[in-house]
Design a protein around this motif. Structure first.
Motif: not given
Length: 324
Positions: A55-57, A62-64, A302-305
């Protein structure tokens, strides 16, 4: 010739029945994915963190993509490459999600070959994108006056197309070669998804071509990409050290921190898994399974984080979106 017929009795139990089969060209109808062997009693609880990671991934990447698309100030080469990275991470997550979350315990040969194609394709494409991002940082620091003239939108689009074509042309032989083999043993996969290096071991025919091609593909793609990334950062470091101002040095290096973190997150589990497959002989496959999951789940997670925390324009835009 002795073969095995395997049936799934319950979500955590697989029964294999040995039978004699005279036909040497017998081919099993299905591959079976096993989740995490020895942990069947807690598979339901294990699925919770896996669901959260997916879900986070998916939401994070998607947000990015949404932020980069909707903010004209972010239509720059660095963020265009970041959007490519987010797309590959989304593809990688969606490729592994069905079998990792146990939606399918049995998977047909064609579905398995399709899954391993997309997993290896998105992995190789991500390596190409990371190399492109290293080139972006090299130009921005070592040749800033020509940065905008070299990395024009049409040229960036061509670089993205090359990354896609490279992935398709180099990974397509995997399912083609695997489809030529006969599978006449217990086709029980230790991972929750299909990987070329594991599926080829299920064949009862000669797999030397698969071994040789897989080895050289790993060596001359991801290994070559990593070497070029390291060389680019050596030149970046040389340029930064020639800057007189300590503050300017830190400012230049700070623009590379996010990319360095992503490179470490991507290549460290990959090469660790390769070492484990080739040199570590363990009676339990648990170490391979854990490293395999880290290798495929950690980068998209981790990439978007990392980019949200370390990149101020992205972080600021995310805060504005959620405050509104």
């Amino acid at each position: 010739m002795t073969t095995f017929t395997c049936n799934v009795q319950t979500p955590g139990s697989i029964q294999c029945i040995m039978s004699a089969v005279n036909n040497s060209k017998f081919q099993a109808a299905l591959f079976l994915v096993t989740g995490i062997p020895g942990q069947e009693d807690i598979h339901l609880w294990i699925s919770i963190p896996f669901c959260l990671m997916y879900v986070i991934s998916i939401l994070g990447n998607s947000v990015i993509l949404f932020i980069i698309k909707t903010d004209p100030n972010l239509h720059e080469p660095m963020y265009m490459f970041l959007s490519m990275l987010a797309i590959t991470d989304l593809g990688l997550s969606l490729s592994t999600m069905p079998t990792t979350l146990g939606i399918f315990w049995e998977i047909s040969h064609d579905a398995c070959f399709a899954q391993l194609f997309f997993i290896h394709f998105f992995t190789l494409t991500e390596s190409s994108v990371l190399l492109s991002m290293a080139f972006d940082r090299f130009l921005a620091i070592c040749n800033p006056l020509r940065y905008d003239s070299i990395l024009t939108p049409p040229r960036i689009a061509k670089m993205g197309l090359v990354c896609l074509l490279r992935g398709v042309s180099l990974i397509l032989p995997f399912p083609i070669l695997l489809k030529e083999h006969q599978y006449c043993q217990a086709s029980i996969l230790t991972h929750s998804y299909c990987l070329h290096q594991e599926v080829m071991k299920m064949a009862c025919s000669d797999i030397r071509v698969n071994i040789i091609y897989g080895f050289f593909l790993t060596l001359f793609t991801n290994g070559f990409d990593l070497l070029l990334i390291l060389l680019s950062y050596l030149m970046i470091l040389k340029t930064v050290l020639s800057i007189a101002s300590h503050r300017e040095r830190l400012k230049a290096l700070n623009t590379c921190v996010s990319h360095v973190c992503i490179v470490l997150l991507f290549y460290t589990p990959e090469f660790s898994l390769s070492v484990i497959y080739r040199f570590v002989r363990s009676p339990s496959p648990l170490l391979e399974i854990v490293m395999g999951n880290v290798y495929l789940l950690a980068p998209p997670l981790m990439n978007p984080i990392v980019y949200s925390v370390k990149t101020k324009p992205i972080r600021t835009r995310i805060i504005r979106v959620f405050i509104k």
